[in-house]
Design an enzyme around this catalytic site. Structure first.
Site, PDB file in Angstrom:
ATOM      1  CG  HIS A 188      -2.150  -0.900   0.853  1.00 58.47           C
ATOM      2  ND1 HIS A 188      -2.210  -2.194   1.274  1.00 58.47           N
ATOM      3  CD2 HIS A 188      -3.238  -0.683   0.085  1.00 58.47           C
ATOM      4  CE1 HIS A 188      -3.317  -2.741   0.801  1.00 58.47           C
ATOM      5  NE2 HIS A 188      -3.958  -1.846   0.081  1.00 58.47           N
ATOM      6  NE  ARG A 295      -6.227   1.097  -2.062  1.00 60.28           N
ATOM      7  CZ  ARG A 295      -5.800   1.171  -3.339  1.00 60.28           C
ATOM      8  NH1 ARG A 295      -5.658   2.334  -3.906  1.00 60.28           N
ATOM      9  NH2 ARG A 295      -5.535   0.077  -4.022  1.00 60.28           N
ATOM     10  NE  ARG A 331     -11.116  -0.536  -0.205  1.00 62.59           N
ATOM     11  CZ  ARG A 331      -9.906  -0.922  -0.603  1.00 62.59           C
ATOM     12  NH1 ARG A 331      -9.765  -1.826  -1.531  1.00 62.59           N
ATOM     13  NH2 ARG A 331      -8.836  -0.397  -0.062  1.00 62.59           N
ATOM     14  CD  GLU A 429     -10.513  -6.832  -2.210  1.00 57.88           C
ATOM     15  OE1 GLU A 429      -9.433  -6.322  -2.535  1.00 57.88           O
ATOM     16  OE2 GLU A 429     -11.230  -6.372  -1.294  1.00 57.88           O
ATOM     17  CG  ASN A 452      -3.742  -4.154  -6.146  1.00 64.21           C
ATOM     18  OD1 ASN A 452      -3.424  -4.202  -7.312  1.00 64.21           O
ATOM     19  ND2 ASN A 452      -4.120  -3.047  -5.554  1.00 64.21           N
ATOM     20  CG  ASP A 453      -6.119  -7.886  -1.557  1.00 62.15           C
ATOM     21  OD1 ASP A 453      -5.044  -8.272  -1.061  1.00 62.15           O
ATOM     22  OD2 ASP A 453      -6.724  -6.876  -1.164  1.00 62.15           O
ATOM     23  NE  ARG A 463      -1.574  -5.826  -1.802  1.00 65.43           N
ATOM     24  CZ  ARG A 463      -2.717  -5.139  -1.878  1.00 65.43           C
ATOM     25  NH1 ARG A 463      -3.894  -5.729  -1.730  1.00 65.43           N
ATOM     26  NH2 ARG A 463      -2.720  -3.853  -2.129  1.00 65.43           N
ATOM     27  CB  CYS A 500     -10.566  -0.368  -8.462  1.00 68.10           C
ATOM     28  SG  CYS A 500     -10.904  -1.595  -7.204  1.00 68.10           S
TER      29      CYS A 500
END
Ligand code: PEP
Ligand code: MG
Length: 539
Positions: A188, A295, A331, A429, A452-453, A463, A500
């Protein structure tokens, strides 16, 4: 000139002075003392010094972020005057004949455990504060510096690693670039660097030493190089390259106001990802069609207590109003794993990425979730708001969320608080969500794929773990198949589908995504015009 190599997170060039953030862990050991009076005096002196530090911090915060946010330093000061806490430390020094560092740490931990076990949420949150003030005294006893960024000039941050909560509390106008020895390109902190449009290197082969502090350096995000004390020739060359990048960016600005349309007429929405309220400025400059991922957990990071409903409402309202009718997808809280805030009182876990995070916290600690939903619904009266939920794995979760959402809306209606229409969606995700997307699509209006996830869970690759980067394949066919399947299942039920995750910005896949029929790509503002350019060249 010294040259080091790292993994680039954003292509760009920064030139400036290095600011070294050393993770100096406390190095004290338990020691037996002979002069208890002397040790108590040493402790008292450190306590007084800590109080004057807090006075300064209070004044600084008051000027920068207002009284409500500055209050925390006043609370800490009061805790440093609490007789029970002080007596417990002094008694421990005298009866156990131990050093101040030990007495303060152990007493702090005992008080924190006591606060954590309380029912009251406010008192629970004080556990993190008592740990914080104890750490401050120990730091003062050891003569270590206050963490944070203390500089007038913008600098290149050089650090071992940075957590999202460390990065979030830094003044972004003072950062030219990040260089870390550890950290992965999918973390992140890397995402934050992209959203700030700051060139950054992670996993860099440099030793972090104080000797570099203040030295001139160049971060070259194009080649992944860090030059410390560059020679005149390199400096000249990199300045030219920096100008060329700037010129390219200026040229891209000609695309502002143009459509995201291929030569053969296919259109796609390009939205922006953001984390902090201030990011909306960059979103507006980027000419994004909306915000595809706000986020919201960033509102919860880098602070000592939960943001109130009013604070959240003001933040969402500001973003929604400034977007002036363009869609804002908020989100809900995705805390946990690498995004931690002490005041949540989350237990340490063996596998945090597979643990108690995101919607799992919201569904089990509903007071937190309801407060956030109230704030989001209230903000919906000021623009076009959508809400989406992270880390979903089942239909059951969505049904439960929807019940809570209906309840919150009814509650607001009873209080005569206006709300707008709010579109509901979920993040896809987890492989589970992608695999049952046909059923999930019946429950929601849209899907936003969090690659990403989704990649981390599909490939079983943490990650955050830089060692696994050679195994990490962001174009892995398994991930691409799950994306395609999600789009098809979403469309069958009339739900729109976007991406996203960071993969959305990968322009080598833009054509593939268009062919799959994706409706939206949401990327850091930095990439909007680059992608528009790419889309317009296809077909
Ligand atoms: C994702 O997982 O792709 C995503 C967008 O969410 P985050 O990166 O915040 O986990
Ligand atoms: Mg995610």
């Amino acid at each position: 000139m010294e040259t080091y190599h790292g993994k680039s997170v954003l292509q760009g060039i920064a030139i400036g002075r290095l600011y070294v953030i050393e993770k100096k862990e406390s190095s004290w050991t338990k020691m037996t003392i002979t002069d208890a009076d002397g040790e108590v005096m040493r402790f008292q002196k450190a306590r007084e010094e800590a109080i004057s530090q807090l006075d300064e911090l209070y004044q600084e915060a008051l000027a920068q972020v207002g009284e409500e946010n500055a209050m925390i330093f006043d609370v800490h000061k009061m805790m440093l005057e609490d007789l029970d806490y002080l007596e417990a430390i002094e008694n421990r020094i005298r009866t156990e004949m131990v050093n101040g560092e030990y007495a303060v740490t152990v007493t702090g931990e005992e008080f924190a455990a006591m606060f954590s076990s309380m029912e009251d949420e406010y008192m629970k949150a004080r556990a993190a504060d008592v740990i914080d003030i104890s750490a401050r005294i120990v730091r003062t006893l050891e003569g270590r510096e206050e963490p944070g960024l203390h500089t007038r000039e913008p600098v290149i941050i050089l650090a071992d690693d940075l957590s999202p909560s460390e990065t979030i509390s830094m003044d972004k106008t003072k950062i030219l670039a990040f260089v870390t020895k550890h950290g992965s390109a999918n973390s992140h902190t890397a995402i934050l660097a992209r959203s700030l449009n700051i060139p950054s290197l992670v996993n860099t082969d440099v030793e972090i030493t104080r000797d570099y502090h203040g030295k001139e350096a160049i971060v070259d995000g194009v080649t992944g190089c860090l030059f410390i004390e560059p020679d005149a020739e390199t400096l000249e060359e990199k300045k030219k390259e920096q100008d060329a990048i700037h010129d390219k960016e200026e040229k891209l600005k000609l695309l502002i106001g143009k459509e995201n349309i291929t030569k053969d007429g296919r259109k796609i929405n390009l939205y922006a990802n953001m984390g902090n309220v201030e990011d909306v400025e960059k979103v507006l400059e980027s000419d994004a069609g909306g915000i595809g991922l706000f986020r919201s957990e960033f509102l919860y990071l880098g602070r000592d207590s939960f943001p109130t409903e009013e604070e959240q409402f003001q933040a969402y309202k500001e973003v929604v109003s400034r977007m002036g009718g363009r869609k804002v997808i908020i989100r809900t809280l995705d805390i946990g794993a690498d995004k931690k805030a002490d005041y949540f009182g989350l237990d340490a876990e063996e596998n945090p990425a597979l643990g108690y995070r995101a919607i799992r916290i919201c569904l089990t600690r509903q007071e937190i979730f309801r407060t956030q939903l109230r704030a989001i619904y209230r903000a919906s009266a000021f623009g076009k708001v959508s809400v989406m939920f992270p880390m979903i794995i089942s239909v059951k979760e969505i049904r439960e969320i929807k019940e809570i959402a209906v309840d919150v809306r009814e509650e607001l209606a009873k209080e005569n608080i206006p709300c707008g229409e709010v579109e509901l969606g979920i993040m896809i995700e987890t492989p589970a969500a992608a695999l049952v997307s046909a059923e999930l699509a019946k429950e929601v209006e849209f899907f936003s794929i969090g690659t990403n996830d989704l990649t981390q869970y599909t490939l079983a690759i943490d990650r955050q773990n830089q060692k696994l980067e050679p195994f990490y394949d962001s174009h892995h066919p398994a991930v691409l198949k799950l994306i395609e399947m999600t789009v098809q299942n979403g469309h069958k039920e009339g739900a729109w589908v976007g991406i996203c995750g960071e993969l959305a910005a990968d322009d080598t896949l833009t054509e593939t995504f268009l062919d799959m029929g994706l409706d939206e790509l949401s990327v850091s503002p930095t990439y909007i015009l680059k992608l528009r350019d790419k889309i317009r060249s296809i077909g």
